[in-house]
Scaffold this motif. Structure first.
Motif, PDB file in Angstrom:
ATOM      1  N   GLU A   4       0.855  -1.193   0.000  1.00  0.00           N
ATOM      2  CA  GLU A   4       0.000   0.000   0.000  1.00  0.00           C
ATOM      3  C   GLU A   4       0.886   1.237   0.000  1.00  0.00           C
ATOM      4  OE1 GLU A   4      -3.547   2.035   2.561  1.00  0.00           O
ATOM      5  OE2 GLU A   4      -3.405  -0.133   2.534  1.00  0.00           O
ATOM      6  N   THR A  10      -2.028   6.042  -0.894  1.00  0.00           N
ATOM      7  CA  THR A  10      -3.258   6.161  -0.121  1.00  0.00           C
ATOM      8  C   THR A  10      -3.949   7.441  -0.566  1.00  0.00           C
ATOM      9  OG1 THR A  10      -2.072   7.293   1.664  1.00  0.00           O
ATOM     10  CG2 THR A  10      -2.399   4.917   1.911  1.00  0.00           C
ATOM     11  N   ASP A  14     -10.539  -3.599  -6.834  1.00  0.00           N
ATOM     12  CA  ASP A  14      -9.785  -4.211  -5.751  1.00  0.00           C
ATOM     13  C   ASP A  14      -8.563  -3.358  -5.412  1.00  0.00           C
ATOM     14  OD1 ASP A  14      -7.699  -4.793  -7.542  1.00  0.00           O
ATOM     15  OD2 ASP A  14      -8.260  -6.889  -7.755  1.00  0.00           O
ATOM     16  N   HIS A  15      -7.863  -3.752  -4.377  1.00  0.00           N
ATOM     17  CA  HIS A  15      -6.745  -2.963  -3.844  1.00  0.00           C
ATOM     18  C   HIS A  15      -5.690  -2.672  -4.911  1.00  0.00           C
ATOM     19  CE1 HIS A  15      -3.472  -1.721  -1.223  1.00  0.00           C
ATOM     20  NE2 HIS A  15      -2.730  -2.645  -1.795  1.00  0.00           N
ATOM     21  N   LYS A  16      -5.287  -3.678  -5.649  1.00  0.00           N
ATOM     22  CA  LYS A  16      -4.214  -3.520  -6.627  1.00  0.00           C
ATOM     23  C   LYS A  16      -4.635  -2.590  -7.773  1.00  0.00           C
ATOM     24  CE  LYS A  16      -0.621  -6.226  -8.776  1.00  0.00           C
ATOM     25  NZ  LYS A  16      -0.038  -7.545  -8.917  1.00  0.00           N
ATOM     26  N   GLN A  52      -4.461   0.950  -6.508  1.00  0.00           N
ATOM     27  CA  GLN A  52      -3.064   1.379  -6.470  1.00  0.00           C
ATOM     28  C   GLN A  52      -2.588   1.783  -7.863  1.00  0.00           C
ATOM     29  OE1 GLN A  52      -0.691   1.519  -3.669  1.00  0.00           O
ATOM     30  NE2 GLN A  52      -2.720   1.652  -2.751  1.00  0.00           N
TER      31      GLN A  52
END
Length: 79
Positions: free
Chosen positions: A13, A16, A53-55, A58
Motif C-alpha cells: 500500500e 493512499t 480491488d486494492h491492486k 493502487q
C-alpha cells in the motif's frame, strides 16, 4: 495486469488517498502528499476506483500521480 506491475509494487500500500467534505482528493505516496484532485478530476477518480480491488486502485493512483513507473524512484530510507 501482471505485465504492468512486474515487481509487485502495487501489492504494497504505497499509495493512499483521503477525501474531504468539499470532494477534494489528496493522494499520498508512502505518507507524503503528491497530488490534489478537485472538481471533475476528483469525481472521475472516485468513479474509476468504485468497486475496484486494492491492486487496481493502487494502479489508478500510480497513473494519476505520473512519474512513478520508471523503476528508478528513490526509497527515501536513511542508511
Amino acid at each position: 495486469m501482471s505485465n504492468i506491475d512486474k515487481r509487485n509494487r502495487l501489492n504494497e500500500e504505497v499509495f493512499t488517498y483521503k477525501t474531504t467534505k468539499d470532494n477534494k482528493v489528496f493522494i499520498y505516496w508512502k505518507g507524503k502528499q503528491v497530488t490534489v484532485l478537485s472538481g471533475k478530476e476528483s469525481e472521475k477518480f472516485l468513479q474509476r476506483i468504485l468497486n475496484k480491488d486494492h491492486k487496481e486502485i493502487q494502479l489508478v493512483m500510480a497513473k494519476i500521480t505520473g512519474n512513478f513507473k520508471h523503476g528508478n524512484e528513490k526509497d527515501n530510507r536513511s542508511d
